[in-house]
Scaffold this motif. Structure first.
Motif, short mmCIF file in Angstrom:
data_model
loop_
_atom_site.label_atom_id
_atom_site.label_comp_id
_atom_site.label_asym_id
_atom_site.label_seq_id
_atom_site.Cartn_x
_atom_site.Cartn_y
_atom_site.Cartn_z
N ALA A 37 0.80 -1.23 0.00
CA ALA A 37 0.00 0.00 0.00
C ALA A 37 0.83 1.28 0.00
CB ALA A 37 -0.92 0.00 1.22
N ASP A 38 2.14 1.15 0.12
CA ASP A 38 3.02 2.32 0.19
C ASP A 38 2.64 3.26 1.33
OD1 ASP A 38 5.31 3.62 -0.67
OD2 ASP A 38 4.21 4.91 -2.06
N GLU A 39 2.19 2.67 2.44
CA GLU A 39 1.84 3.40 3.65
C GLU A 39 2.48 2.71 4.84
OE1 GLU A 39 -2.37 3.59 4.11
OE2 GLU A 39 -2.69 4.46 2.15
N ASP A 40 2.77 3.47 5.89
CA ASP A 40 3.40 2.88 7.06
C ASP A 40 2.44 2.04 7.89
OD1 ASP A 40 5.90 3.87 6.49
OD2 ASP A 40 5.70 5.63 7.76
N ASP A 41 1.20 2.49 8.02
CA ASP A 41 0.24 1.79 8.87
C ASP A 41 -0.96 1.31 8.06
OD1 ASP A 41 1.69 2.17 11.27
OD2 ASP A 41 0.93 4.21 11.42
N ALA A 42 -1.46 0.15 8.43
CA ALA A 42 -2.66 -0.40 7.79
C ALA A 42 -3.88 0.36 8.32
CB ALA A 42 -2.77 -1.88 8.11
N PRO A 43 -4.95 0.41 7.54
CA PRO A 43 -6.15 1.10 8.01
C PRO A 43 -6.82 0.36 9.16
CG PRO A 43 -6.58 0.01 5.92
CD PRO A 43 -5.11 -0.13 6.20
N ASP A 44 -7.41 1.11 10.02
CA ASP A 44 -8.18 0.59 11.14
C ASP A 44 -9.66 0.71 10.78
OD1 ASP A 44 -9.58 1.40 14.00
OD2 ASP A 44 -8.01 -0.13 14.19
N ALA A 45 -10.47 -0.16 11.29
CA ALA A 45 -11.90 -0.16 10.96
C ALA A 45 -12.59 1.16 11.33
CB ALA A 45 -12.60 -1.32 11.65
N LEU A 46 -12.05 1.87 12.28
CA LEU A 46 -12.67 3.11 12.73
C LEU A 46 -12.11 4.36 12.05
CD1 LEU A 46 -13.01 2.34 16.54
CD2 LEU A 46 -14.70 2.04 14.73
N GLN A 47 -11.24 4.18 11.08
CA GLN A 47 -10.69 5.32 10.33
C GLN A 47 -11.53 5.52 9.07
OE1 GLN A 47 -6.65 3.69 10.23
NE2 GLN A 47 -5.99 5.58 11.25
N SER A 48 -12.36 6.56 9.08
CA SER A 48 -13.33 6.76 8.00
C SER A 48 -12.70 7.18 6.68
CB SER A 48 -14.36 7.80 8.42
OG SER A 48 -13.73 9.05 8.66
N GLU A 49 -11.45 7.60 6.68
CA GLU A 49 -10.82 8.06 5.42
C GLU A 49 -10.44 6.91 4.49
OE1 GLU A 49 -7.40 8.09 8.49
OE2 GLU A 49 -9.54 8.57 8.49
N TYR A 50 -10.50 5.68 4.97
CA TYR A 50 -10.16 4.53 4.13
C TYR A 50 -11.42 3.90 3.56
CZ TYR A 50 -5.49 4.77 6.11
OH TYR A 50 -4.23 5.19 6.48
N PRO A 51 -11.41 3.56 2.28
CA PRO A 51 -12.59 2.88 1.69
C PRO A 51 -12.67 1.44 2.17
CG PRO A 51 -10.83 3.08 0.06
CD PRO A 51 -10.37 3.83 1.29
N TRP A 52 -13.86 0.85 2.04
CA TRP A 52 -14.10 -0.53 2.45
C TRP A 52 -13.10 -1.48 1.81
CZ3 TRP A 52 -16.91 -2.84 6.08
CH2 TRP A 52 -17.92 -2.12 6.69
N ARG A 53 -12.87 -1.30 0.54
CA ARG A 53 -11.98 -2.21 -0.19
C ARG A 53 -10.59 -2.29 0.45
NH1 ARG A 53 -9.95 -1.81 -6.41
NH2 ARG A 53 -9.07 -3.89 -6.46
N GLN A 54 -10.04 -1.13 0.77
CA GLN A 54 -8.70 -1.10 1.37
C GLN A 54 -8.72 -1.69 2.78
OE1 GLN A 54 -6.89 2.76 1.35
NE2 GLN A 54 -4.86 1.95 1.77
N LEU A 55 -9.76 -1.39 3.52
CA LEU A 55 -9.89 -1.92 4.89
C LEU A 55 -9.99 -3.45 4.87
CD1 LEU A 55 -10.46 -1.54 7.95
CD2 LEU A 55 -12.87 -1.42 7.32
N LEU A 56 -10.82 -3.99 3.97
CA LEU A 56 -11.00 -5.44 3.90
C LEU A 56 -9.76 -6.15 3.36
CD1 LEU A 56 -14.70 -5.62 2.72
CD2 LEU A 56 -13.79 -5.87 5.04
N LEU A 57 -9.07 -5.51 2.42
CA LEU A 57 -7.82 -6.08 1.93
C LEU A 57 -6.79 -6.19 3.05
CD1 LEU A 57 -5.93 -7.05 -0.35
CD2 LEU A 57 -5.34 -4.65 -0.72
N ALA A 58 -6.66 -5.13 3.84
CA ALA A 58 -5.71 -5.14 4.96
C ALA A 58 -6.09 -6.22 5.97
CB ALA A 58 -5.67 -3.78 5.63
#
Length: 91
Positions: A37-58
């Motif tokens: 993802a070229d990001e340091d941290d994976a999305p958390d379920a409570l972070q609204s800035e991430y779309p569902w697709r990215q959250l579920l992939l992580a």
């Protein structure tokens, strides 16, 4: 040794290896996620800035890595226990 005694003797060993496995899996996931993802941290379920697709992939990637690392650690620990004691802890 009886089966019950073997399982009881293996319990502390399994607990320590499980904790170590969790730490290893977390470190592996963090490195894989940085590359994917070229990001340091994976999305958390409570972070609204991430779309569902990215959250579920992580979440799927993290779950798969934890399962594989757990299986490797559990089997390796059982094999080491068998070498040391002559007894397989899981049967």
């Amino acid at each position: 040794m009886t089966t019950k005694a073997v399982k009881l003797a293996y319990r502390p060993f399994g607990l320590v290896s499980g904790i170590a496995g969790g730490l290893v899996a977390g470190a592996i996931f963090k490195q894989v996620w940085k590359r994917v993802a070229d990001e340091d941290d994976a999305p958390d379920a409570l972070q609204s800035e991430y779309p569902w697709r990215q959250l579920l992939l992580a979440a799927a990637l993290q779950g798969a890595l934890y399962a594989v690392v757990k299986a490797v650690i559990d089997r390796g620990g059982a094999k080491a226990f068998e070498r040391w004691t002559g007894e397989w802890p899981g049967d």
